[in-house]
Write an enzyme that holds these catalytic residues in place. Sequence first.
Site, PDB file in Angstrom:
ATOM      1  N   SER A  51       0.803  -0.908   0.126  1.00 53.08           N
ATOM      2  CA  SER A  51      -0.387   0.209  -0.256  1.00 53.08           C
ATOM      3  C   SER A  51       0.597   1.449  -0.348  1.00 53.08           C
ATOM      4  O   SER A  51       0.574   2.139  -0.744  1.00 53.08           O
ATOM      5  CB  SER A  51      -1.641   0.014   1.207  1.00 53.08           C
ATOM      6  N   HIS A 227     -10.085   0.671  -2.912  1.00 51.49           N
ATOM      7  CA  HIS A 227     -10.894   1.530  -3.746  1.00 51.49           C
ATOM      8  C   HIS A 227     -10.138   2.452  -5.170  1.00 51.49           C
ATOM      9  O   HIS A 227      -9.596   2.043  -4.841  1.00 51.49           O
ATOM     10  CB  HIS A 227     -10.970   2.788  -2.346  1.00 51.49           C
ATOM     11  N   TYR A 258     -11.795  11.933  -1.630  1.00 51.55           N
ATOM     12  CA  TYR A 258     -11.492  13.051  -1.682  1.00 51.55           C
ATOM     13  C   TYR A 258     -10.862  13.266  -2.433  1.00 51.55           C
ATOM     14  O   TYR A 258     -10.575  12.832  -3.545  1.00 51.55           O
ATOM     15  CB  TYR A 258     -10.166  11.997  -0.104  1.00 51.55           C
ATOM     16  N   ASP A 561      -8.802  -0.776  37.032  1.00 49.26           N
ATOM     17  CA  ASP A 561      -8.974  -0.569  38.000  1.00 49.26           C
ATOM     18  C   ASP A 561      -9.710  -1.894  38.365  1.00 49.26           C
ATOM     19  O   ASP A 561     -10.556  -2.003  37.268  1.00 49.26           O
ATOM     20  CB  ASP A 561      -9.757   0.669  38.345  1.00 49.26           C
TER      21      ASP A 561
END
Length: 836
Positions: A51, A227, A258, A561
């Site tokens: 990528s 994509h 985009y 906790d």
Amino acid sequence: MSTSSILPDEAGTLIVGAGCVGCSAAYHLSELGREDVVVVDQGPLFETGGSTSHAPGLVFQTAGNKLMSKMAQYTRELYDDLGGFRKCGGIEVAYTEDRWEFLKRKREWSRSFGVEDGELLSPSAVEERVPQINADVIHGGFYVPSDGKAHAVEASEEMANLARERGAEFYGNTKVIDLETDDGEIDAVVTEHGRIEADEVLLATNIWGPLFGEMVDVDVPLKPCAHQYLVSDSIDELAGSEREIEQPILRHQDRSLYFRQHGDAYGIGSYNHDPLLVEPEDIYGPDQLDDLGLEYPSLREFTAEHFVENTHPDHEQPAFDAASELIPAFEECDWETEMNGMFCFTTDGMPILGETEDIDGLWWALAVWVTQSGGVGNVIAEWMENGTPRLDGERVDATGASIDRFQGHHGADEFVRDRAAQQYREVYQLTHPRNQPKKQRGLRRSPYYPRQQDLGAEFYASDGWESPQWYEANEALLDEYDVPDRPEWIGRNWSKAHGAEHQAVRDRVGLYDLTSFTAIEVRGSGSERFLQGLLSNDIDVSPGRVRYTTMLNEDGGILADLTVSRLDEDRFLILTGGGSSGTTQGRWIRDHAPDDGTVEVIDRTSARCGLGVWGPNARKTLEGLVETDISHDAFPFFSCQETYVGGVPVTMLRVSFVGELGWELYAPQEYGAQLWDAVWDAGEEHGVLAMGDATLNSMSMEKGFRLWGTDISPEYNPYEANLSFAVDMETDFIGKEALAEAKESGIERRLVPVTLDEPGAVVDTGHPIVDGDEILGYTTRADYGYTIDAGIAYAYLPTDYTDAGQSVEVEYEGERFPTTVRNEPLFDSDREKILR
């Protein structure tokens, strides 16, 4: 060295993957002093074919998640220093009024998480920076001048060169064909050119991650997904290279698009189509690439129908129409480049980081975008070298990205496919944080589930569990209790039944489903010694007592906790949060248990159910059912007994997370329905009602009880969290030295509650708390306190601002809300209700 002819026989640390994540990890490990780092990749260095090779490299620094925002900021700064970043700014435009309101909130997140230069722009101001945009179709934009473009290949090479100077070695054209383990440890990496023994292996292989999981029988819940990306020919507004300043990168998230500048051309990235999932084993090999005319294995053939036809299930326009409406120049242009590029999604959209539980020395750094790549390399290197994740030298909460967060069902391919596809569809969607998935539901149900359905429970998906948030049956209580309205966004996926439940439990008795909470039994002759060294409080108490404590990492950061019940001399029950938090915390406990046979750690979560019985009428409800004296003197607060409730064997704790009289009851799963029915029937004359997670949250806030993952996390230590009462410095425990140093150097921030001055006002989490122009902190948790009748938020503020009575403000949706710092607890400060 870009060939594999002289591979070493061994390495201290071997990294598989020479993309931006692997190179960042090598760079940071070498910076921390490791000299025996070896990096291999199946492709050529450094345009390896993954990528990194085709990614557009957009670095928008603001995310709704603090960790992702901080890692993006670090990436920008690192790549800028290395010469692999172009600071051109970034703009997200609002196509709808909803998105415009969202961008106001997003700007506030950016300020909360350290991105201070963001501003909201009018449509004309957006057009000034992006002249080709059609300003008539937008409401405005969110502009961050420090955003920009990472040149991932160049940044990878520069990081590799710096790592080489410190002794790291890089080998390309070296495919890994197997991973070898020996007795629960990583032993070697087998490549097509030879075997390399290694003490530690980091897999930074992204879309190929699941294939490596198969080599060692580890589930890797991610799916590669393609994509579309296109680059136009020259367009007039960019022609001639007359603009000295490169245009900002641009997002049109309302249509999942985009854009970025390529000289005098313009690129479009589109998620505006069906999820195009790819099985890792179907990623093309070299021969197929040649036949298809593709340059990298991480590319697929361009599918024109997904660009010109409307295939996205949530959009009204196909990608081309939506892009052309925003950028009219696309109507007349041709496309110089068209491709479907692969990246990957996990089931929750977060990366996969950390070490495999059952294979020591096998680490993962997967599902990472270029945006966070530099930061991920820093976090994982610190984790590998020093035992705890840090970012730029500071404690960081990486729990949400930990490989330990996954549950058993995350290994199912059907689940991974459905949830990865959902993450793809929603990556740019305006998705409300309380929106719920529709697929892969009902995987984990408590034995009370049918009863909850009958009461109209609103179920949320929580790590596979169906968790009631509120009950429709309690809407009838609105005739008795007033509940303020909520603004449109914060009021979505919410019910006034929540506020009515809250108030009714304060008056009556509520039943809360504790089944999803993590129950871990620790037993054996060495159990006390082990827990004493693991936990921050003194657990050397007599059988029948319960301790509240924190569990810390070596940096003093809070990992959990929890309550510890001593059931017998050599038998303890640890109870902590459910789902992913319980899985990560459970692993820490197992990892630190001695292997000498003196301690046995058993996760009882799937074998038990739990029921909280809380409220002023809790004793009246239970006293006729329990085969023991439950008076205050006989069964005091923070004590436990193993007894029977209506014939059901239970472990019974006098503990209440809502600040009222009450008990927690834990029983074998098969008794659950009978337990609910017995308590419900006994409580009817006392006004019994079911209560959901929303009520637990708001009631616990009034009482000042901490919620792990929001109020407390590894980013904070107990002194900062105002949990010093859970620390006994007379004992020796993990993190003690770090706490002592922190205390000596001075605590600079503390967690405190603030209440909103405006009647009925309520805000959300992640929003800045300010004094004038100064950002003091942000809201870690926020809700409405229906008993005190005021909006509440918790925040870590500088110690100068933690005295009760001081005035500060909360920024929310473009407004400033006056607030007042308060002492805690806000409710029942004398503990009269919980101790009656």
